[in-house]
Design a protein around this motif. Structure first.
Motif, short mmCIF file in Angstrom:
data_model
loop_
_atom_site.label_atom_id
_atom_site.label_comp_id
_atom_site.label_asym_id
_atom_site.label_seq_id
_atom_site.Cartn_x
_atom_site.Cartn_y
_atom_site.Cartn_z
N LEU A 293 0.83 -1.20 0.00
CA LEU A 293 0.00 0.00 0.00
C LEU A 293 0.87 1.25 0.00
N ALA A 294 1.91 1.26 0.81
CA ALA A 294 2.81 2.40 0.84
C ALA A 294 3.41 2.66 -0.54
N ASP A 295 3.86 1.59 -1.20
CA ASP A 295 4.48 1.73 -2.52
C ASP A 295 3.49 2.25 -3.56
N THR A 296 2.23 1.88 -3.43
CA THR A 296 1.21 2.35 -4.37
C THR A 296 0.74 3.76 -4.03
N TRP A 297 0.64 4.05 -2.76
CA TRP A 297 0.07 5.31 -2.32
C TRP A 297 0.95 6.51 -2.68
N LEU A 298 2.25 6.39 -2.45
CA LEU A 298 3.14 7.55 -2.57
C LEU A 298 3.15 8.16 -3.97
N PRO A 299 3.35 7.40 -5.04
CA PRO A 299 3.33 8.04 -6.36
C PRO A 299 1.98 8.66 -6.70
N ASN A 300 0.88 8.08 -6.21
CA ASN A 300 -0.44 8.65 -6.46
C ASN A 300 -0.68 9.91 -5.63
N ALA A 301 0.12 10.07 -4.57
CA ALA A 301 0.03 11.27 -3.75
C ALA A 301 1.06 12.31 -4.17
N ALA A 303 4.34 11.93 -4.22
CA ALA A 303 5.53 11.87 -3.37
C ALA A 303 6.48 10.80 -3.86
N SER A 304 7.75 10.96 -3.55
CA SER A 304 8.77 10.00 -3.95
C SER A 304 9.09 9.06 -2.80
N ALA A 305 9.00 7.77 -3.06
CA ALA A 305 9.32 6.79 -2.02
C ALA A 305 10.79 6.84 -1.63
N GLN A 306 11.64 7.35 -2.54
CA GLN A 306 13.08 7.37 -2.29
C GLN A 306 13.53 8.64 -1.56
N ALA A 307 12.64 9.57 -1.33
CA ALA A 307 13.04 10.83 -0.69
C ALA A 307 13.49 10.59 0.75
N PRO A 308 14.69 11.05 1.13
CA PRO A 308 15.15 10.90 2.53
C PRO A 308 14.27 11.73 3.48
N MET A 309 13.94 11.17 4.60
CA MET A 309 13.05 11.85 5.55
C MET A 309 13.53 13.25 5.93
N GLN A 311 14.89 15.50 4.32
CA GLN A 311 14.77 16.48 3.24
C GLN A 311 13.33 16.88 2.93
N LEU A 312 12.37 16.24 3.57
CA LEU A 312 10.96 16.49 3.26
C LEU A 312 10.44 17.72 4.00
N ARG A 313 9.60 18.49 3.34
CA ARG A 313 9.01 19.67 3.95
C ARG A 313 7.87 19.28 4.89
N ASP A 314 7.73 20.04 5.96
CA ASP A 314 6.68 19.75 6.94
C ASP A 314 5.30 19.76 6.29
N ARG A 315 5.07 20.74 5.41
CA ARG A 315 3.74 20.85 4.80
C ARG A 315 3.44 19.65 3.90
N ASP A 316 4.47 19.07 3.27
CA ASP A 316 4.27 17.88 2.44
C ASP A 316 3.95 16.66 3.31
N LEU A 317 4.63 16.58 4.46
CA LEU A 317 4.31 15.48 5.38
C LEU A 317 2.89 15.62 5.92
N ASP A 318 2.48 16.85 6.22
CA ASP A 318 1.11 17.07 6.71
C ASP A 318 0.08 16.67 5.65
N ALA A 319 0.34 17.04 4.39
CA ALA A 319 -0.59 16.71 3.31
C ALA A 319 -0.66 15.19 3.11
N LEU A 320 0.50 14.54 3.19
CA LEU A 320 0.52 13.09 3.04
C LEU A 320 -0.28 12.43 4.17
N ALA A 321 -0.07 12.88 5.39
CA ALA A 321 -0.78 12.31 6.54
C ALA A 321 -2.28 12.55 6.42
N ALA A 322 -2.66 13.75 5.99
CA ALA A 322 -4.09 14.06 5.86
C ALA A 322 -4.76 13.15 4.84
#
Length: 401
Positions: A293-301, A303-309, A311-322
């Motif tokens: 599910l994680a592998d399928t969800w990220l590109p549809n959201a 987001a890059s599965a390979q992105a190091p934690m 380096q990610l912006r807080d607002r992008d993490l919030d959007a992903l969580a929402a």
């Protein structure tokens, strides 16, 4: 031939009503068109029959007239049916959230109901179709495969439209209309939901994946219509207990809202990981979701599965969580009658007595079980409605005999 009551439909409600009325002195004829007896009981619960739920109460049922079921459920409870099962020495177990199943086979419940009918000297004609029903000075006259029958009281226990391959028909609804009853439009319930093929394409590869979710929809009241159950991805959409539960509330065009990580603050977990972990986003998310599910969800959201934690912006993490906590999707439809476990809607209960199940429009005519606009949650509740409505009717038949 003359009887005190004729019951049409030898499923759970019909068998139980016939048994109780017969044991209390009524002369009862039970008629059913199907070759096999009580097929819905037989296939229930994977062949072990989820025959009731310990916690069954009015809050577990849907109806246009929600107060209607209270009387019958209070007068014949899950504990009453459990006591009957115990008297017949049928071993059972609780599987999940009050759901009771036979240890051995659903055939034991069918055999128990037949023994109860025998104790009440119930006569059963099966298979035997009813071709016509009339009401006259002598009561109800039925034309059957085995000849005409007459009785002052007629009980309709023919169920709904779900699973037509085991004999479901609209006979009960047609009979209700014949005698002037209003119907709440029948619809498939406790049924898998499907999606537009193009919209579902990104998720079709997840078929077979199961996880616990929280689920609700726009029509469900928050205090009653949110479930935390297992969800199952299929090639065409969603199934599993979570979706079967919410399908009874769902109507065309409404959105589902799914929490893919119930009980967890995904935003807080991701922010903490950003501060302490050097893992890639895909690996971090897989700590909280199935890897597929994680592998399928990220590109549809986006987001890059390979992105190091880090380096990610807080607002992008919030959007992903929402998105994970409030996944809103609109089903295109359902798998329909062939996969529906029950039928929602049916005979409008505002035209029935909650004490006896007798028609307020047509004296001596009764409706019980699934043909009535009372639909239970998944988990043994619909069988409990069958037993409770049958008991209310059976008592009324015996008193009138």
């Amino acid at each position: 031939m003359s009887w005190d009551a004729v019951i049409v439909g030898a499923g759970a409600a019909g068998l139980f009503c016939a048994a109780l009325a017969g044991q209390r002195g009524a002369r009862v004829l039970l008629v059913d068109h199907a070759d096999k007896l009580a097929e819905k009981i037989r296939i229930s619960g994977g062949g072990r029959c989820n025959f009731t739920n310990r916690d069954a109460g009015p809050a577990n049922f849907l109806s246009e007239n929600p107060r209607f079921c209270r009387s019958a459920l209070a007068r014949y409870t899950a504990a009453d049916f459990i006591a009957l099962v115990q008297r017949h020495r049928i071993a059972f177990h609780e599987k999940h959230k009050g759901q009771l199943f036979c240890d051995d086979s659903s055939e034991q419940i069918i055999a128990m109901l037949l023994r109860e009918c025998e104790a009440g000297r119930v006569v059963r004609w099966q298979p035997s179709k009813v071709h016509g029903v009339r009401h006259g000075p002598a009561g109800y006259e039925l034309d059957t495969d085995r000849g005409p029958v007459r009785a002052p009281r007629l009980v309709v226990a023919t169920g709904g439209l779900s699973i037509p391959k085991i004999g479901a028909t609209d006979w009960g609804y047609r009979l209700a209309r014949q005698f002037g009853h209003r119907l709440i439009e029948p619809r498939a319930a406790l049924v898998p939901l499907t999606f537009d093929a193009q919209a579902w394409a990104p998720f079709a590869a997840l078929a077979g994946l199961s996880l616990e979710v929280g689920i609700s929809n726009d029509a469900a009241k928050p205090e009653r219509g949110r479930f935390v159950e297992d969800l199952l991805f299929t090639h065409r959409g969603l199934s599993g207990p979570a979706v079967l539960q919410i399908s009874s509330f769902w109507h065309a065009g409404q959105a589902l809202e799914i929490d893919l990580a119930p009980g967890r603050d995904v935003a807080a977990l991701l922010h903490a990981a950003k501060a302490t972990s050097k893992r890639q986003l895909g690996n971090e998310l897989a700590l909280h979701l199935p890897q597929r599910l994680a592998d399928t969800w990220l590109p549809n959201a986006g987001a890059s599965a390979q992105a190091p934690m880090p380096q990610l912006r807080d607002r992008d993490l919030d959007a992903l969580a929402a998105g994970l906590k409030r996944w809103r999707i609109v089903p295109a439809g359902s798998e329909g009658w062939r996969k529906a476990e029950v039928t929602a809607g049916g005979v409008d209960t505002r035209e029935l007595s909650s004490q006896s199940m007798e028609s307020r429009r047509q004296p001596g005519l009764y409706f019980i079980g699934e043909v009535v606009d009372v639909t239970g949650w998944l988990g043994g509740y619909n069988f409990q409605w069958a037993w409770s409505s049958a008991a209310a009717c059976g008592e009324a038949l015996a008193q009138a005999a």
